[in-house]
Design a protein around this motif. Structure first.
Motif, mmCIF file in Angstrom:
data_model
loop_
_atom_site.group_PDB
_atom_site.id
_atom_site.type_symbol
_atom_site.label_atom_id
_atom_site.label_comp_id
_atom_site.label_asym_id
_atom_site.label_seq_id
_atom_site.Cartn_x
_atom_site.Cartn_y
_atom_site.Cartn_z
ATOM 1 N N TYR A 1 0.366 14.647 4.969
ATOM 2 C CA TYR A 1 1.158 13.504 4.520
ATOM 3 C C TYR A 1 0.656 13.026 3.168
ATOM 4 N N ILE B 1 3.171 7.110 2.279
ATOM 5 C CA ILE B 1 3.696 6.333 3.400
ATOM 6 C C ILE B 1 5.097 6.792 3.786
ATOM 7 N N TRP B 2 5.998 6.897 2.794
ATOM 8 C CA TRP B 2 7.393 7.227 3.117
ATOM 9 C C TRP B 2 7.530 8.651 3.626
ATOM 10 N N CYS B 3 6.679 9.553 3.111
ATOM 11 C CA CYS B 3 6.675 10.928 3.618
ATOM 12 C C CYS B 3 6.361 10.928 5.112
ATOM 13 N N CYS B 4 5.362 10.153 5.505
ATOM 14 C CA CYS B 4 4.967 10.073 6.916
ATOM 15 C C CYS B 4 6.055 9.415 7.762
ATOM 16 N N VAL B 5 6.615 8.290 7.272
ATOM 17 C CA VAL B 5 7.649 7.570 8.018
ATOM 18 C C VAL B 5 8.865 8.472 8.251
ATOM 19 N N ARG B 6 9.324 9.177 7.205
ATOM 20 C CA ARG B 6 10.492 10.063 7.343
ATOM 21 C C ARG B 6 10.233 11.177 8.341
ATOM 22 N N TYR C 1 10.087 9.784 11.946
ATOM 23 C CA TYR C 1 11.405 9.401 12.457
ATOM 24 C C TYR C 1 12.260 10.638 12.752
#
Length: 308
Positions: A33, A36-41, A44
């Motif tokens: 990762y 943050i957004w890479c992990c969140v996407r 999900y």
């Protein structure tokens, strides 16, 4: 009353901050990762909303006790120090007194939080571990020369829930497994809670209107949020090491202890690895600790009002 108000504030804080805590653990323990957004996407896409709440039930059940002990220990230590130094528990404490009481609060909570932290991290990392095992078991680039065999069933999750996780860890790794990473947790909580209560006290002094003895609700919100950010800024390096040590019990063990984990992590990923999740921690800490302190303050005033 401090124990009761602390318990209520802690539960409200967990409800606000848990999804971001799951993202933080994934970022700290998974090098793939990049942000943050890479992990969140990715979370999900693979696990939907439920993935952000893995392992939530145990913290919700235990956080009231832990938060109660944290706030209660702080205020009891502070009152004893004031009584010893100034002759009265109601005397205004010095900043050194507040720092020592916060340090003691952090030390005490480690004995309660270590097993729940192990279970939380293992459950939050469970999907990632399954994916690594699955990819390691099946070659992807070799064309099969023989007729394909029936696919073996995908192994289910190792841990069925928080209590099953705790019993499994205790059975496979012994009592030491439940306290894996407790040395890093000790360093994290003692210093961060000293910072937490000291900075909250200072911000409250700054935000208290002239002629008043304490800040209003907005002042408590701002003081709590800022105190949480500063505490997590201090705590993040040891939080990274703690997460890695506690996740290390799944599969092959990489780290021999606290120092080995620090040296190995820095050598492989550079000094920046110790600050993985810092931005996320600070973003999460502000709203969570706003809620914790305003709930704690309101519960304290309410209970004191009812007892008068």
């Amino acid at each position: 009353m401090d124990f009761v108000a602390g318990a209520i504030g802690g539960v409200c804080g967990v409800a606000v901050g848990y999804p971001l805590d799951t993202v933080k653990v994934r970022i700290q323990t998974e090098p793939k990762y990049t942000g943050i957004w890479c992990c969140v996407r990715d979370m999900y896409r693979r696990e939907r909303v439920w993935g952000f709440y893995r392992g939530l039930s145990l913290p919700v059940c235990t956080v009231s006790l832990v938060s109660s002990v944290s706030f209660g220990t702080f205020h009891h230590c502070l009152s004893h120090i004031c009584r010893f130094r100034y002759g009265s528990a109601d005397a205004k404490p010095a900043r050194t007194d507040i720092t020592l009481s916060g340090f003691a609060s952090g030390l005490v909570r480690v004995f309660l939080t270590s097993p729940t932290e192990v279970a939380k991290v293992r459950l939050q990392m469970q999907t990632q571990t399954q994916q690594r095992r699955s990819s390691a078991s099946w070659p992807s680039a070799v064309t099969p020369q023989c007729p394909a065999l029936p696919a073996s069933p995908v192994p289910g999750p190792k841990y069925r829930g928080p209590l099953h996780c705790l019993t499994t860890v205790a059975r496979e790794e012994g009592l030491r497994g439940l306290y894996k990473g407790s040395s890093a947790l000790l360093f994290r909580d003692s210093h961060s809670f000293a910072t937490y209560f000291l900075s909250y006290s200072i911000f409250c002094e700054w935000l208290t209107p002239t002629g008043h003895s304490q800040p209003d609700v907005l002042g408590v919100l701002l003081a709590g949020g800022c105190a949480g950010v500063l505490a997590w800024a201090v705590a993040t390096p040891m939080d990274v090491i703690k997460s890695r040590l506690q996740a290390d019990g799944q599969g092959q063990q990489r780290y021999r202890g606290l120092l080995h984990c620090v040296v190995t992590s820095v050598r492989e990923e550079g000094p920046r690895v110790l600050f993985k999740g810092l931005v996320l921690n600070c973003c999460r800490a502000f709203p969570v600790n706003m809620v914790v302190f305003v709930t704690y303050d309101m519960a304290l005033r309410l209970t004191r009002g009812l007892l008068k």
